[in-house]
Design a protein around this motif. Sequence first.
Motif, short mmCIF file in Angstrom:
data_model
loop_
_atom_site.label_atom_id
_atom_site.label_comp_id
_atom_site.label_asym_id
_atom_site.label_seq_id
_atom_site.Cartn_x
_atom_site.Cartn_y
_atom_site.Cartn_z
N GLY A 1 -28.45 -29.97 46.67
CA GLY A 1 -27.33 -29.71 47.57
C GLY A 1 -27.30 -30.66 48.74
O GLY A 1 -28.11 -31.59 48.84
N SER B 1 -24.46 -21.26 39.66
CA SER B 1 -25.30 -20.43 40.52
C SER B 1 -24.89 -18.98 40.43
O SER B 1 -25.00 -18.23 41.38
CB SER B 1 -25.21 -20.92 41.98
N TYR C 1 -23.70 -26.92 50.92
CA TYR C 1 -23.49 -26.62 49.49
C TYR C 1 -24.82 -26.74 48.76
O TYR C 1 -25.66 -27.59 49.08
CB TYR C 1 -22.49 -27.63 48.92
N ARG C 2 -25.01 -25.90 47.75
CA ARG C 2 -26.17 -26.03 46.88
C ARG C 2 -25.84 -25.51 45.49
O ARG C 2 -24.91 -24.71 45.30
CB ARG C 2 -27.39 -25.29 47.43
N ALA C 3 -26.61 -25.98 44.50
CA ALA C 3 -26.40 -25.58 43.11
C ALA C 3 -27.71 -25.72 42.36
O ALA C 3 -28.56 -26.54 42.72
CB ALA C 3 -25.33 -26.45 42.45
N ARG D 1 -26.17 -30.49 53.19
CA ARG D 1 -25.76 -29.61 54.28
C ARG D 1 -25.90 -30.32 55.63
O ARG D 1 -26.67 -31.26 55.79
CB ARG D 1 -26.59 -28.33 54.28
N TRP E 1 -36.08 -31.82 50.19
CA TRP E 1 -34.97 -32.46 50.88
C TRP E 1 -35.45 -33.62 51.73
O TRP E 1 -36.63 -33.74 52.08
CB TRP E 1 -34.22 -31.45 51.76
N GLY F 1 -21.44 -24.63 42.33
CA GLY F 1 -22.42 -24.19 43.31
C GLY F 1 -21.88 -23.11 44.22
O GLY F 1 -20.95 -22.38 43.88
N THR G 1 -30.24 -33.50 52.43
CA THR G 1 -29.85 -33.48 51.03
C THR G 1 -31.07 -33.52 50.13
O THR G 1 -32.14 -34.00 50.52
CB THR G 1 -28.93 -34.67 50.70
N SER H 1 -36.69 -25.96 46.60
CA SER H 1 -35.98 -27.23 46.78
C SER H 1 -36.82 -28.18 47.62
O SER H 1 -37.72 -27.76 48.35
CB SER H 1 -34.63 -26.99 47.45
#
Length: 223
Positions: free
Chosen positions: A182, A41, A163-165, A184, A54, A140, A207, A52
């Motif tokens: 990711g 990233s 977290y994210r990538a 969270r 989720w 990430g 997620t 994204s």
Amino acid sequence: MRSPFGIGLPVIIVLGALGALAEEVAARPPPPPDEYEIASSDDDDRPAIEWSTWVRVAYGGAPAPYEARSRLVSPTEVPESRDQGWEAAAGADLTLGIGRGGNLRVGPWVEARTSSDAMVGGELMLAASPAKLDMFWYQGEGVLIVRAGGNRALRTGSVAYGYRAPWDLFGPQRGKSRYMIGVRLVASATQSSEDSRLWSATLGVETEPVGALRYLLGIRSWY
């Protein structure tokens, strides 16, 4: 505003399935990707658009439905009564970078919930908090997200950190947009637009579904 927690059995089934997959991964973790396959990233490669999808599973509480009471001459204690249970949701977002580096981002989001009609709104994202945070073999970053929105009957807000990538199923791509994965923690609150006494609050995990299945199932071709 109907009770937001009427889906106990379906969510328990989903949680049980995910738990079984997690146990399988613990016993036989998937192989790490080759060095050149690891995503990053890095701000130098950050495109203008990031998006994204989720899924979220959360547990929360709300005041139990109340009824009108006859006026009493002397005060009487009424025990606190709450409605508690599970909530599931699925959604998507798209953000555009603001300023140099694109770490501060804004954009729209939409979400379908088991507890209400669909929600739509806007989000403010602070990426690179910290700038390097590696999980699941992906380089990430930490991310803080604040969302606000609602529908005709409800208004809602949430705060998430995790977290994210970036991730590309078919290999690294260079362009104006990229897909993010990711996980969270999310705290959210929802309130009736007509009656402030009708509200609910939840705490859960959010997620990206394809990335989660990739890791849980250890599908090598997805790395």
